[in-house]
Design an enzyme around this catalytic site. Structure first.
Site, PDB file in Angstrom:
ATOM      1  N   HIS A 145       0.834  -1.198   0.000  1.00 14.77           N
ATOM      2  CA  HIS A 145       0.000   0.000   0.000  1.00 14.77           C
ATOM      3  C   HIS A 145       0.871   1.251   0.000  1.00 14.77           C
ATOM      4  CE1 HIS A 145      -2.815   2.912   2.288  1.00 14.77           C
ATOM      5  NE2 HIS A 145      -3.059   2.976   0.995  1.00 14.77           N
TER       6      HIS A 145
ATOM      7  N   LEU B  77       5.530   2.821   2.906  1.00 12.55           N
ATOM      8  CA  LEU B  77       4.912   1.693   2.213  1.00 12.55           C
ATOM      9  C   LEU B  77       4.453   0.688   3.254  1.00 12.55           C
ATOM     10  CD1 LEU B  77       4.234  -0.007  -0.322  1.00 12.55           C
ATOM     11  CD2 LEU B  77       6.590  -0.869  -0.261  1.00 12.55           C
ATOM     12  N   GLU B  78       3.157   0.389   3.259  1.00 12.33           N
ATOM     13  CA  GLU B  78       2.621  -0.640   4.150  1.00 12.33           C
ATOM     14  C   GLU B  78       2.654  -1.987   3.438  1.00 12.33           C
ATOM     15  OE1 GLU B  78      -0.581   1.557   7.083  1.00 12.33           O
ATOM     16  OE2 GLU B  78      -1.262   1.067   5.058  1.00 12.33           O
ATOM     17  N   ILE B  79       3.248  -2.977   4.073  1.00 13.63           N
ATOM     18  CA  ILE B  79       3.277  -4.345   3.561  1.00 13.63           C
ATOM     19  C   ILE B  79       2.204  -5.128   4.321  1.00 13.63           C
ATOM     20  CG2 ILE B  79       4.661  -6.416   3.187  1.00 13.63           C
ATOM     21  CD1 ILE B  79       5.757  -3.964   1.739  1.00 13.63           C
TER      22      ILE B  79
ATOM     23  N   VAL C 110      -2.474   3.121   8.680  1.00 10.24           N
ATOM     24  CA  VAL C 110      -2.504   4.583   8.606  1.00 10.24           C
ATOM     25  C   VAL C 110      -3.892   5.106   8.254  1.00 10.24           C
ATOM     26  CG1 VAL C 110      -1.590   6.609   7.404  1.00 10.24           C
ATOM     27  CG2 VAL C 110      -0.042   4.764   8.075  1.00 10.24           C
TER      28      VAL C 110
END
Length: 287
Positions: free
Chosen positions: A19, A30-32, A68
């Site tokens: 994301h 960056l969200e994994i 987030v």
């Protein structure tokens, strides 16, 4: 959810979420997102790719909004609520920026896109967050979207972005301002501090709930995500570091939320972890 996408895959163990945040070239986070069946080496490869792109990566649970945006949802609702209680958009923008945000929430919505901000708020309102997404009407967002006031990308949002000289501050969009005035319930003449605290308590409470529900692994992950994802005041160090350094501690912050709950509604109810930490003014970080 990433898990739903994986159900349609012949190799669900190879499915992982990545994301990015808008605008992608500027936003460093960056969200994994692993679903229950994601292989560890696949998640590791996602981290490697993100790092190679220059992103700061955090791993979060596969839930609506991930981390987030899940915190941003109540924040956006409360921005709408404060506006509907009679606060001028420019005043609110300046007051939240004074808390240390790189930009106020009205400017942020214009930069991200009114349609994107509205989609996040509406999606989470229809997801699993219940009363925490209550407190304001989203009709103002919807009217602006229908009118094509989507923010900087269309030249008009809360502000007018067309024809500006370099460095010129965009003026308020009078049509958008008129739309917002239709939804003012009463002019409560909120103080600067109350505007700030109403909005930040909603974000911080949701961040702590994400830790409580294992959506993030630890407070450091939550701090990194908030600062690099939406520009949570960097000098505060993130929502968890903010609680550790807050004057009066998490106990005072918790009591402020209880006061807002009595005045404005259940959307301000502190989560169980906050209430537990408030009993002894416990800190999230050990250093």
């Amino acid at each position: 959810p990433i898990g739903e996408i994986a159900k349609g895959s012949k190799r669900p163990e190879n499915v992982v979420g990545m994301h990015y945040f808008s605008p992608v070239p500027q936003m460093p986070l960056l969200e994994i997102i692993k679903h229950e069946g994601t292989a560890d080496h696949v998640a590791a490869e996602a981290h490697r790719v993100g790092s190679a792109q220059g992103k700061t990566c955090i791993q979060v649970k596969d839930v609506p909004g991930f981390y987030v945006n899940r915190c941003l949802g109540p924040f956006l609702i409360e921005v709408q609520s404060v506006l509907q209680d009679g606060t001028n958009p420019l005043e609110l923008d300046a007051n939240i920026k004074d808390m240390g945000m790189p930009m106020g929430p009205i400017t942020l919505a214009d930069m991200v896109g009114i349609d994107v901000a509205g989609h996040v708020a509406k999606f989470l309102s229809n997801a699993d967050m219940g009363v925490r997404m209550e407190g304001a009407s989203l009709e103002g967002f919807e009217m602006m979207i229908e009118k094509g006031f989507l923010g900087k990308k269309t030249g008009k949002g809360f502000f007018l972005h067309e024809g500006l000289k370099r460095g010129q501050k965009p003026p308020i969009n009078p049509e958008a301002e008129a739309m917002l005035k239709q939804f003012i319930k009463a002019d409560l003449k909120l103080s600067k501090e109350e505007q700030q605290m109403r909005i930040f308590t909603r974000f911080v409470n949701e961040a702590i709930l994400c830790l409580q529900d294992d959506i993030i692994a630890d407070p450091l992950t939550g701090d990194i995500g908030a600062v690099f994802g939406i520009g949570f005041p960097p000098f505060q160090g993130g929502p968890f570091r903010m609680m550790d350094n807050y004057e009066g501690g998490i106990t005072k912050f918790h009591d402020t939320m209880l006061g807002f709950r009595d005045k404005y509604g259940e959307q301000f109810t502190p989560c169980d972890m906050m209430a537990d930490y408030a009993k002894t003014n416990k800190k999230f970080h050990s250093d």
